[in-house]
Motif scaffolding. Structure first.
Motif, PDB file in Angstrom:
ATOM      1  N   THR A 165       6.273  12.962  -8.992  1.00  0.00           N
ATOM      2  CA  THR A 165       6.082  13.531 -10.327  1.00  0.00           C
ATOM      3  C   THR A 165       7.049  12.965 -11.362  1.00  0.00           C
ATOM      4  O   THR A 165       6.895  13.223 -12.541  1.00  0.00           O
ATOM      5  CB  THR A 165       6.258  15.061 -10.289  1.00  0.00           C
ATOM      6  OG1 THR A 165       7.573  15.362  -9.806  1.00  0.00           O
ATOM      7  CG2 THR A 165       5.204  15.716  -9.420  1.00  0.00           C
ATOM      8  N   ASP A 166       8.010  12.200 -10.918  1.00  0.00           N
ATOM      9  CA  ASP A 166       9.041  11.640 -11.799  1.00  0.00           C
ATOM     10  C   ASP A 166       8.629  10.215 -12.190  1.00  0.00           C
ATOM     11  O   ASP A 166       8.635   9.301 -11.360  1.00  0.00           O
ATOM     12  CB  ASP A 166      10.374  11.653 -11.040  1.00  0.00           C
ATOM     13  CG  ASP A 166      11.550  11.117 -11.818  1.00  0.00           C
ATOM     14  OD1 ASP A 166      11.363  10.224 -12.669  1.00  0.00           O
ATOM     15  OD2 ASP A 166      12.671  11.577 -11.556  1.00  0.00           O
ATOM     16  N   GLU A 167       8.287  10.017 -13.475  1.00  0.00           N
ATOM     17  CA  GLU A 167       7.807   8.720 -13.952  1.00  0.00           C
ATOM     18  C   GLU A 167       8.811   7.603 -13.708  1.00  0.00           C
ATOM     19  O   GLU A 167       8.449   6.507 -13.259  1.00  0.00           O
ATOM     20  CB  GLU A 167       7.448   8.804 -15.443  1.00  0.00           C
ATOM     21  CG  GLU A 167       7.054   7.482 -16.071  1.00  0.00           C
ATOM     22  CD  GLU A 167       5.763   6.875 -15.551  1.00  0.00           C
ATOM     23  OE1 GLU A 167       5.582   5.652 -15.724  1.00  0.00           O
ATOM     24  OE2 GLU A 167       4.930   7.590 -14.979  1.00  0.00           O
ATOM     25  N   ALA A 168      10.077   7.865 -14.000  1.00  0.00           N
ATOM     26  CA  ALA A 168      11.099   6.830 -13.808  1.00  0.00           C
ATOM     27  C   ALA A 168      11.212   6.453 -12.331  1.00  0.00           C
ATOM     28  O   ALA A 168      11.346   5.274 -11.989  1.00  0.00           O
ATOM     29  CB  ALA A 168      12.447   7.301 -14.347  1.00  0.00           C
ATOM     30  N   PHE A 169      11.157   7.434 -11.469  1.00  0.00           N
ATOM     31  CA  PHE A 169      11.232   7.189 -10.033  1.00  0.00           C
ATOM     32  C   PHE A 169      10.010   6.393  -9.558  1.00  0.00           C
ATOM     33  O   PHE A 169      10.126   5.459  -8.760  1.00  0.00           O
ATOM     34  CB  PHE A 169      11.346   8.519  -9.295  1.00  0.00           C
ATOM     35  CG  PHE A 169      11.546   8.415  -7.808  1.00  0.00           C
ATOM     36  CD1 PHE A 169      12.287   7.394  -7.229  1.00  0.00           C
ATOM     37  CD2 PHE A 169      10.994   9.373  -6.977  1.00  0.00           C
ATOM     38  CE1 PHE A 169      12.459   7.321  -5.849  1.00  0.00           C
ATOM     39  CE2 PHE A 169      11.158   9.312  -5.597  1.00  0.00           C
ATOM     40  CZ  PHE A 169      11.890   8.278  -5.047  1.00  0.00           C
ATOM     41  N   VAL A 218       0.842  -1.199   0.000  1.00  0.00           N
ATOM     42  CA  VAL A 218       0.000   0.000   0.000  1.00  0.00           C
ATOM     43  C   VAL A 218       0.876   1.248   0.000  1.00  0.00           C
ATOM     44  O   VAL A 218       0.642   2.184  -0.778  1.00  0.00           O
ATOM     45  CB  VAL A 218      -0.968  -0.011   1.200  1.00  0.00           C
ATOM     46  CG1 VAL A 218      -1.679   1.327   1.349  1.00  0.00           C
ATOM     47  CG2 VAL A 218      -1.982  -1.145   1.053  1.00  0.00           C
ATOM     48  N   GLY A 219       1.887   1.264   0.844  1.00  0.00           N
ATOM     49  CA  GLY A 219       2.779   2.424   0.900  1.00  0.00           C
ATOM     50  C   GLY A 219       3.507   2.654  -0.407  1.00  0.00           C
ATOM     51  O   GLY A 219       3.647   3.800  -0.864  1.00  0.00           O
ATOM     52  N   ALA A 220       3.961   1.585  -1.038  1.00  0.00           N
ATOM     53  CA  ALA A 220       4.646   1.717  -2.323  1.00  0.00           C
ATOM     54  C   ALA A 220       3.715   2.314  -3.364  1.00  0.00           C
ATOM     55  O   ALA A 220       4.119   3.195  -4.150  1.00  0.00           O
ATOM     56  CB  ALA A 220       5.171   0.359  -2.787  1.00  0.00           C
ATOM     57  N   MET A 221       2.476   1.857  -3.383  1.00  0.00           N
ATOM     58  CA  MET A 221       1.519   2.392  -4.366  1.00  0.00           C
ATOM     59  C   MET A 221       1.236   3.860  -4.098  1.00  0.00           C
ATOM     60  O   MET A 221       1.179   4.670  -5.025  1.00  0.00           O
ATOM     61  CB  MET A 221       0.226   1.567  -4.356  1.00  0.00           C
ATOM     62  CG  MET A 221      -0.761   1.962  -5.438  1.00  0.00           C
ATOM     63  SD  MET A 221      -0.095   1.978  -7.135  1.00  0.00           S
ATOM     64  CE  MET A 221       0.360   0.269  -7.339  1.00  0.00           C
ATOM     65  N   MET A 222       1.075   4.215  -2.848  1.00  0.00           N
ATOM     66  CA  MET A 222       0.815   5.620  -2.514  1.00  0.00           C
ATOM     67  C   MET A 222       1.988   6.493  -2.930  1.00  0.00           C
ATOM     68  O   MET A 222       1.796   7.578  -3.500  1.00  0.00           O
ATOM     69  CB  MET A 222       0.514   5.749  -1.017  1.00  0.00           C
ATOM     70  CG  MET A 222      -0.807   5.096  -0.627  1.00  0.00           C
ATOM     71  SD  MET A 222      -1.088   5.056   1.155  1.00  0.00           S
ATOM     72  CE  MET A 222      -1.614   6.758   1.413  1.00  0.00           C
ATOM     73  N   LEU A 223       3.211   6.050  -2.668  1.00  0.00           N
ATOM     74  CA  LEU A 223       4.394   6.819  -3.073  1.00  0.00           C
ATOM     75  C   LEU A 223       4.513   6.905  -4.587  1.00  0.00           C
ATOM     76  O   LEU A 223       4.795   7.973  -5.130  1.00  0.00           O
ATOM     77  CB  LEU A 223       5.662   6.188  -2.486  1.00  0.00           C
ATOM     78  CG  LEU A 223       5.829   6.268  -0.977  1.00  0.00           C
ATOM     79  CD1 LEU A 223       7.056   5.470  -0.542  1.00  0.00           C
ATOM     80  CD2 LEU A 223       5.921   7.713  -0.513  1.00  0.00           C
ATOM     81  N   ALA A 224       4.293   5.790  -5.269  1.00  0.00           N
ATOM     82  CA  ALA A 224       4.404   5.774  -6.732  1.00  0.00           C
ATOM     83  C   ALA A 224       3.398   6.725  -7.373  1.00  0.00           C
ATOM     84  O   ALA A 224       3.694   7.331  -8.404  1.00  0.00           O
ATOM     85  CB  ALA A 224       4.214   4.354  -7.260  1.00  0.00           C
TER      86      ALA A 224
END
Length: 175
Positions: free
Chosen positions: A158-162, A148-154
């Motif tokens: 604003t950086d697509e690659a990141f 869940v945290g990974a999805m929220m961060l992703a």
């Protein structure tokens, strides 16, 4: 005019389904009752025949979304291959880009904390999801919170690659 029970129940479920989708897409505050009813193909006036308030609808929509997650987790986490496939789908750019069809936890956790009625539904369903993962409870909490945290961060960066890197790193660590 009274409608048959089955028809009323179908309308109720349509309202909940559309509310869940819209809330996951735009959040609780940015969705009106009128928009939900329109999406469900019903008039705004019919709302109070189904719910006492928008908050009651938020709770029902939260429970609906969480129960969908529970069904998917129970089905997929039963085998190692299913677990991997679930994590791969969850930590994908498709899920990232379409919160309206994805996980209620990743889409609404930050808002649910401010909504007491929705929070109760969320809490009960989260406990069921953790149990369905089939790992020791602490591991299930770690897996769920990490995903869940990974999805929220992703979704937040604003950086697509990141964003893709976040999803990839967590996917690799969990599978």
């Amino acid at each position: 005019m009274r409608y048959p029970v089955k028809e009323t129940e179908e309308k109720h479920q349509r309202i909940v389904r559309e509310a869940s989708r819209l809330f996951r897409e735009r959040g609780f505050k940015d969705v009106t009752v009128a928009e939900v009813m329109k999406a469900a193909g019903l008039t705004h006036g019919a709302f109070y025949s189904h719910f006492s308030s928008k908050e009651a609808l938020m709770a029902a929509a939260t429970e609906y979304g969480m129960q969908n997650t529970l069904e998917r987790v129970a089905k997929n986490f039963a085998t190692p291959a299913g677990r991997k496939a679930y994590i791969d789908r969850y930590l994908s750019t498709k899920h990232r880009d379409h919160p309206e069809t994805g996980c209620t936890m990743a889409a609404l956790s930050s808002e649910i904390r401010r909504e007491p009625v929705a929070r109760d539904a969320f809490t009960a369903s989260l406990k069921e999801i953790l149990a369905a993962i089939g790992e020791e409870r602490g591991e299930a909490i770690l897996t769920t919170a990490t995903m869940v945290g990974a999805m929220m961060l992703a979704r937040a960066v604003t950086d697509e690659a990141f964003s893709r890197e976040i999803l990839k790193e967590i996917r690799e660590k969990l599978t």
